[in-house]
Design an enzyme around this catalytic site. Structure first.
Site, short mmCIF file in Angstrom:
data_model
loop_
_atom_site.label_atom_id
_atom_site.label_comp_id
_atom_site.label_asym_id
_atom_site.label_seq_id
_atom_site.Cartn_x
_atom_site.Cartn_y
_atom_site.Cartn_z
N ILE A 40 0.88 -1.16 0.00
CA ILE A 40 0.00 0.00 0.00
C ILE A 40 0.92 1.22 0.00
CG2 ILE A 40 -0.31 -0.13 2.52
CD1 ILE A 40 -3.14 1.06 2.07
N LEU A 50 -5.61 9.34 0.73
CA LEU A 50 -5.54 8.26 -0.26
C LEU A 50 -5.15 6.93 0.37
CD1 LEU A 50 -3.91 10.15 -3.26
CD2 LEU A 50 -6.30 9.98 -2.64
N GLY A 51 -4.21 6.97 1.32
CA GLY A 51 -3.82 5.74 2.02
C GLY A 51 -5.01 5.16 2.78
N LYS A 52 -5.76 6.02 3.43
CA LYS A 52 -6.95 5.60 4.15
C LYS A 52 -7.97 4.99 3.19
CE LYS A 52 -10.64 7.53 7.02
NZ LYS A 52 -11.18 8.76 7.59
N ASN A 60 9.42 2.16 10.44
CA ASN A 60 8.49 3.06 9.76
C ASN A 60 7.41 3.49 10.76
OD1 ASN A 60 6.80 4.45 8.03
ND2 ASN A 60 6.91 2.93 6.40
N ASN A 63 5.69 6.21 11.22
CA ASN A 63 4.47 6.85 10.71
C ASN A 63 3.46 5.81 10.26
OD1 ASN A 63 5.45 9.42 11.22
ND2 ASN A 63 6.12 9.77 9.12
N TYR A 78 -1.49 2.44 11.08
CA TYR A 78 -2.18 1.15 11.19
C TYR A 78 -2.77 0.95 12.59
CZ TYR A 78 -0.04 0.23 6.69
OH TYR A 78 0.33 0.31 5.38
N LYS A 133 -3.88 3.27 14.52
CA LYS A 133 -5.07 4.14 14.55
C LYS A 133 -6.26 3.44 13.86
CE LYS A 133 -6.27 8.84 13.16
NZ LYS A 133 -5.79 10.04 12.52
#
Length: 170
Positions: free
Chosen positions: A95, A106-108, A134, A136, A141, A143
């Site tokens: 992703i 966009l990631g969401k 990583n 961030n 994830y 969250k």
């Protein structure tokens, strides 16, 4: 405006471009050029991507922002999963969103697409591997309800690194 579209074999060259670009953006600062290039040549060569696109248990999606490919998602089910997690699980293997397009949700949206697929396929869990440094991505994830359930080795060229396995029960 954002849209998500499924990729097919005809998109292999575009998939290769976005894959190399986003992976390089994400990891070039933390890896030697030799290790990075070795990984890119192995993971994102056109024939390998075509084989992945042809696998009925793997699915790729592009996310577009203003009609430009801004990122992509790859999910795996059943035996296409990179770890033996069973038929009740869906793996988010890749992703990525170009840095220029980050902070637009966009990631969401891509992760929500993975959740949608998992629910449509009646999966009980969704999991992924994320590099242990990583922070961030790990926070993102967490969250979204993922918890660390293990770890595995990831090789960047011949440099062994650790990915945390994070899982969310559906």
């Amino acid at each position: 405006m954002m849209t998500i579209k499924k990729c097919n074999l005809e998109n292999a060259s575009e998939l290769q471009r976005i894959s190399v670009e986003t992976f390089t953006e994400t990891f070039k600062e933390h890896n030697s050029p030799e290790h990075l290039n070795a990984y890119l040549e192995k993971a994102y060569n056109l024939e390998a991507l075509k084989q992945e696109l042809a696998n009925p248990s793997s699915h790729f999606f592009f996310v577009y922002w203003e009609q430009e490919i801004a990122g992509y998602l790859k999910v795996n089910m059943d035996k296409a999963q990179t770890e033996a997690m069973g038929s009740g699980s869906l793996e988010v293997e890749r992703i990525y969103v170009k840095q220029h397009y980050q902070k637009h949700g966009l990631g969401k949206a891509l992760l929500n697409k993975a959740f949608e697929i998992a629910l449509d396929e009646k999966k009980q869990a969704i999991w992924l591997g994320v590099w242990e440094d990583n922070t961030n991505a790990i926070a993102f994830y967490q969250k979204k309800g993922f918890v660390q359930t293990g770890s595995h080795s990831f090789f960047m060229g011949d440099d062994e690194q650790v990915d945390l396995i994070m899982t969310k029960t559906l």
